[in-house]
Design an enzyme around this catalytic site. Structure first.
Site, short mmCIF file in Angstrom:
data_model
loop_
_atom_site.label_atom_id
_atom_site.label_comp_id
_atom_site.label_asym_id
_atom_site.label_seq_id
_atom_site.Cartn_x
_atom_site.Cartn_y
_atom_site.Cartn_z
N ARG A 21 -61.94 23.69 -32.60
CA ARG A 21 -60.38 24.08 -32.33
C ARG A 21 -60.30 24.01 -30.86
O ARG A 21 -61.12 24.67 -29.96
CB ARG A 21 -60.43 25.24 -32.93
N TYR A 26 -61.87 26.42 -25.76
CA TYR A 26 -62.90 27.42 -26.19
C TYR A 26 -64.38 26.52 -26.16
O TYR A 26 -65.35 27.41 -26.55
CB TYR A 26 -62.38 27.56 -27.58
N ALA A 80 -56.72 36.55 -32.23
CA ALA A 80 -55.28 36.80 -32.65
C ALA A 80 -55.02 38.37 -32.82
O ALA A 80 -53.94 38.77 -32.36
CB ALA A 80 -54.49 35.82 -33.47
N GLU A 101 -65.26 44.43 -25.80
CA GLU A 101 -64.27 43.42 -26.31
C GLU A 101 -64.72 42.26 -25.49
O GLU A 101 -64.71 41.99 -24.26
CB GLU A 101 -62.90 43.87 -26.13
N HIS A 103 -63.38 38.03 -25.11
CA HIS A 103 -62.68 36.71 -25.17
C HIS A 103 -63.19 35.63 -24.62
O HIS A 103 -63.66 35.71 -23.48
CB HIS A 103 -61.18 36.87 -24.54
N ARG A 110 -53.29 32.60 -19.64
CA ARG A 110 -52.84 31.81 -20.55
C ARG A 110 -51.23 32.54 -20.72
O ARG A 110 -50.55 33.11 -20.01
CB ARG A 110 -53.64 31.95 -21.76
C1 DQA Z 1 -59.35 34.45 -28.20
C2 DQA Z 1 -58.08 34.76 -27.12
C3 DQA Z 1 -56.92 34.98 -28.15
O1 DQA Z 1 -55.62 35.12 -27.41
C4 DQA Z 1 -56.82 33.96 -29.28
O2 DQA Z 1 -55.80 34.30 -30.19
C5 DQA Z 1 -58.10 33.57 -30.06
C6 DQA Z 1 -59.38 33.70 -29.07
C7 DQA Z 1 -60.66 34.03 -27.18
O3 DQA Z 1 -61.68 34.12 -27.57
O4 DQA Z 1 -60.45 33.61 -26.11
O5 DQA Z 1 -58.19 33.13 -31.20
O6 DQA Z 1 -59.74 35.76 -28.55
#
Ligand code: DQA
Length: 151
Positions: A21, A26, A80, A101, A103, A110
């Site tokens: 994806r 990512y 998300a 958390e 990301h 973004r």
């Molecule tokens: C995410 C960032 C989110 O905005 C997005 O919806 C994802 C992945 C990240 O790991 O960068 O699915 O959590």
């Protein structure tokens, strides 16, 4: 002998497609690669890993409830659901251990809808934009906070 502490790593929707994806955002590592890295790190510290991904909000909520029963700490990439889910937030608020958390991407660089998180203000800390390495960095912090660091 005391039972090994258990640390949970939870992942939200579309992260099953990691590696396929939008790799420009990512990266190329898969969820299986991330899980293997997390497992290697935690096993070196005698900690048991529970690692899950789901596209369904209720499953994430149910795993957080399970984690309440003896989970020492948690790393979560709600994907998300970060930006939408009061249910995930409310479940996390009932977890007493450290929550980091994560990301993979830098959500602040973004779209504006990714700038708000329902989780950040109840998390112990947040790691954004450090790629999949963010997971093991987050786990290192959890190990420190639960007193399970070795070496
Ligand atoms: C995410 C960032 C989110 O905005 C997005 O919806 C994802 C992945 C990240 O790991 O960068 O699915 O959590």
């Amino acid at each position: 002998m005391a039972e090994a502490p258990v640390v949970w790593v939870l992942n939200g929707p579309n992260l099953n497609l990691l590696g396929k994806r939008e790799p420009h955002i990512y990266g190329h590592e898969t969820m299986a690669d991330v899980e293997a890295e997390c497992r290697t790190l935690l096993s070196a510290h005698g900690v048991t890993l529970r690692f899950h991904q789901s596209n369904r909000e209720y499953e994430i909520v149910d795993w957080i409830h399970e984690a309440r029963e003896g989970g020492a700490g948690m790393v979560i990439n709600p994907a998300a659901f970060t930006h939408t889910s009061v249910a995930v937030r409310d479940a996390l608020a009932t977890f007493s251990g450290p929550i980091i958390e994560v990301h993979i991407s830098n959500v602040h660089k973004r779209e504006p809808f990714r700038h708000h998180s329902y989780v950040s203000d109840i998390a112990t800390g947040t790691i954004v934009g450090l790629g999949t390495q963010g997971y093991t960095l987050a786990l290192q912090r959890v190990l420190r906070l639960i007193g399970a660091e070795r070496g």
